[in-house]
Design an enzyme around this catalytic site. Structure first.
Site, short mmCIF file in Angstrom:
data_model
loop_
_atom_site.label_atom_id
_atom_site.label_comp_id
_atom_site.label_asym_id
_atom_site.label_seq_id
_atom_site.Cartn_x
_atom_site.Cartn_y
_atom_site.Cartn_z
N ALA A 18 0.84 -1.20 0.00
CA ALA A 18 0.00 0.00 0.00
C ALA A 18 0.87 1.25 0.00
O ALA A 18 1.93 1.27 0.65
CB ALA A 18 -0.88 -0.01 1.24
N GLY A 63 1.08 -5.61 0.25
CA GLY A 63 0.38 -5.67 -1.04
C GLY A 63 1.31 -5.99 -2.19
O GLY A 63 0.86 -6.49 -3.24
N GLU A 95 1.31 -9.59 -2.22
CA GLU A 95 -0.03 -10.01 -2.66
C GLU A 95 -0.20 -9.82 -4.18
O GLU A 95 -0.85 -10.62 -4.84
CB GLU A 95 -1.10 -9.23 -1.87
CG GLU A 95 -1.11 -9.67 -0.41
CD GLU A 95 -2.01 -8.82 0.45
OE1 GLU A 95 -1.74 -7.61 0.56
OE2 GLU A 95 -2.99 -9.35 1.00
N GLU A 114 1.70 -7.05 7.62
CA GLU A 114 0.51 -6.29 8.03
C GLU A 114 0.14 -6.42 9.51
O GLU A 114 -0.22 -5.44 10.14
CB GLU A 114 -0.71 -6.69 7.18
CG GLU A 114 -0.69 -6.09 5.79
CD GLU A 114 0.04 -6.94 4.76
OE1 GLU A 114 0.79 -7.85 5.16
OE2 GLU A 114 -0.15 -6.69 3.57
N1 COA Z 1 4.38 3.70 0.54
C1 COA Z 1 4.85 4.91 0.16
N2 COA Z 1 6.17 5.21 0.14
C2 COA Z 1 7.02 4.23 0.51
C3 COA Z 1 6.60 2.94 0.92
C4 COA Z 1 5.20 2.71 0.92
N3 COA Z 1 4.69 1.50 1.25
N4 COA Z 1 7.68 2.20 1.24
C5 COA Z 1 8.75 2.99 1.03
N5 COA Z 1 8.36 4.21 0.61
C6 COA Z 1 9.19 5.37 0.27
C7 COA Z 1 10.04 5.78 1.46
O1 COA Z 1 9.30 6.60 2.34
C8 COA Z 1 11.18 6.51 0.77
O2 COA Z 1 10.79 7.82 0.41
P1 COA Z 1 11.48 9.11 1.12
O3 COA Z 1 12.91 9.05 0.67
O4 COA Z 1 10.70 10.24 0.54
O5 COA Z 1 11.32 8.92 2.58
C9 COA Z 1 11.33 5.72 -0.53
O6 COA Z 1 10.12 5.00 -0.72
C10 COA Z 1 12.45 4.69 -0.47
O7 COA Z 1 12.27 3.91 0.69
P2 COA Z 1 13.47 3.52 1.66
O8 COA Z 1 12.90 2.86 2.87
O9 COA Z 1 14.35 4.70 1.88
O10 COA Z 1 14.22 2.49 0.73
P3 COA Z 1 14.98 1.17 1.08
O11 COA Z 1 15.52 0.64 -0.19
O12 COA Z 1 15.90 1.36 2.23
O13 COA Z 1 13.82 0.13 1.60
C11 COA Z 1 11.73 -1.05 1.57
C12 COA Z 1 12.78 -0.29 0.75
C13 COA Z 1 10.57 -1.38 0.63
C14 COA Z 1 12.34 -2.37 2.12
C15 COA Z 1 11.27 -0.20 2.76
O14 COA Z 1 10.91 1.08 2.26
C16 COA Z 1 10.07 -0.74 3.52
O15 COA Z 1 10.20 -1.66 4.34
N6 COA Z 1 8.87 -0.12 3.31
C17 COA Z 1 7.67 -0.44 4.02
C18 COA Z 1 7.00 -1.64 3.38
C19 COA Z 1 5.80 -2.11 4.16
O16 COA Z 1 5.81 -2.32 5.35
N7 COA Z 1 4.71 -2.33 3.40
C20 COA Z 1 3.56 -2.94 3.94
C21 COA Z 1 2.39 -2.06 3.84
S1 COA Z 1 1.01 -2.92 4.50
#
Ligand code: COA
Length: 265
Positions: free
Chosen positions: A70, A115, A118, A138
């Site tokens: 998401a 997601g 998913e 989640e």
């Molecule tokens: N929605 C919107 N923006 C997101 C996002 C999400 N789900 N996940 C990451 N981003 C954004 C970050 O905020 C960051 O933006 P910023 O620089 O403006 O803060 C950018 O994407 C890069 O993310 P970052 O965490 O710096 O990169 P990374 O390579 O170190 O890690 C992930 C990537 C995907 C592993 C990590 O961002 C993460 O764990 N995200 C959360 C995922 C999650 O829990 N999703 C489940 C939702 S139910």
């Protein structure tokens, strides 16, 4: 040609008979905004009708994230009702991908979380880069996987492993995911995951589309039925292939000791 924008954030290209759809939102870890979900729905509905597409590869831009689930930034401004409406979109707009008559392959180029996993579970096959991580975090965020994860994950990895991933919010490495059957293949070092996926599915791209669609339907419906009824469904699917020109072409090619040329008719 489709222009990538915030309103249509999926880049589309075609390599031979394979369509490649890339979520082009690396600055948001390729998260699923509302326009991204709508774009998937539109592309999957169109691809189902397009005979030049034999298979689809879904991936994300960059090498960090396949899709972080998401779009949590978009979600911040949402009311509880907005969230419910958005979650319903996963079903209406990713459903056509799940039910696609063309085989769909996720090329998991990085993290596939929430997601994002998913989305990969809506695909028929999954290929992962060696550094990919896969998880449904989640419950650690006070919700549950609401885009099909509680239903599709146990069908792929079994009940106990699905509960382990969901209740412990456990992230798997690509090799663990391979061992659990969550991904079909891990891309060898030195190769891009999209190139690897396209090469790996060459038998699909060159194969008989009616037979593939009929097989997919029979397999997908096997989960919702008894064995007896499933065998009836298999017969109905088989009958669709019996009348096809492609079946006759395969027999002729066998007799003439050559490769068949399938036309999807
Ligand atoms: N929605 C919107 N923006 C997101 C996002 C999400 N789900 N996940 C990451 N981003 C954004 C970050 O905020 C960051 O933006 P910023 O620089 O403006 O803060 C950018 O994407 C890069 O993310 P970052 O965490 O710096 O990169 P990374 O390579 O170190 O890690 C992930 C990537 C995907 C592993 C990590 O961002 C993460 O764990 N995200 C959360 C995922 C999650 O829990 N999703 C489940 C939702 S139910």
């Amino acid at each position: 040609m489709i222009i990538v924008s915030e309103d249509f954030p999926i880049r589309v290209e075609q390599r031979g008979a394979v369509a490649i759809w890339t979520i082009d939102r690396a600055d948001r870890a390729n998260a699923l905004s509302r326009p991204t979900l709508l774009a998937f729905g539109k592309l999957a509905r169109e691809a189902a009708q397009n005979p030049s597409i034999h298979a689809v590869v879904v991936t994300g831009a960059g090498d960090k994230a396949f899709c972080a689930g998401a779009d949590l930034k978009e979600r911040q401004g949402m009311t509880e009702n907005d969230v419910r409406v958005q979650v319903a979109l996963y079903r209406t707009e990713l459903g056509p991908l799940d039910r696609s008559p063309k085989p769909v392959v996720a090329a998991i180029n990085g993290a596939a979380l929430g997601g994002g996993l998913e989305l990969a579970l809506c695909c028929d096959l999954r290929v992962a880069a060696a550094h990919a991580q896969l998880g449904l975090p989640e419950t650690s965020l006070g919700i549950l996987p609401g885009a099909g994860g509680t239903q599709r994950l146990p069908r792929v990895v079994g009940e106990a492993r699905a509960k382990e991933m969901i209740l412990l919010a456990r992230r798997l490495t690509a090799d663990e995911a391979l061992a659990w059957g969550l991904v079909n293949r891990v891309t060898p070092a030195g190769k891009g995951v999209v190139d690897d996926a396209v090469e790996w599915i060459r038998p699909i791209a060159e194969g008989a589309p009616i037979a593939q669609a009929a097989a997919l339907e029979a397999i997908d419906r096997s989960f919702d039925t008894t064995l007896e009824l499933g065998l009836e469904l298999e017969k109905v699917s088989y009958d669709r292939t019996v009348v096809s020109e492609d079946r006759r072409e395969a027999l002729a090619a066998f007799a003439e000791k050559r490769k068949p040329v399938f036309k999807g008719r």
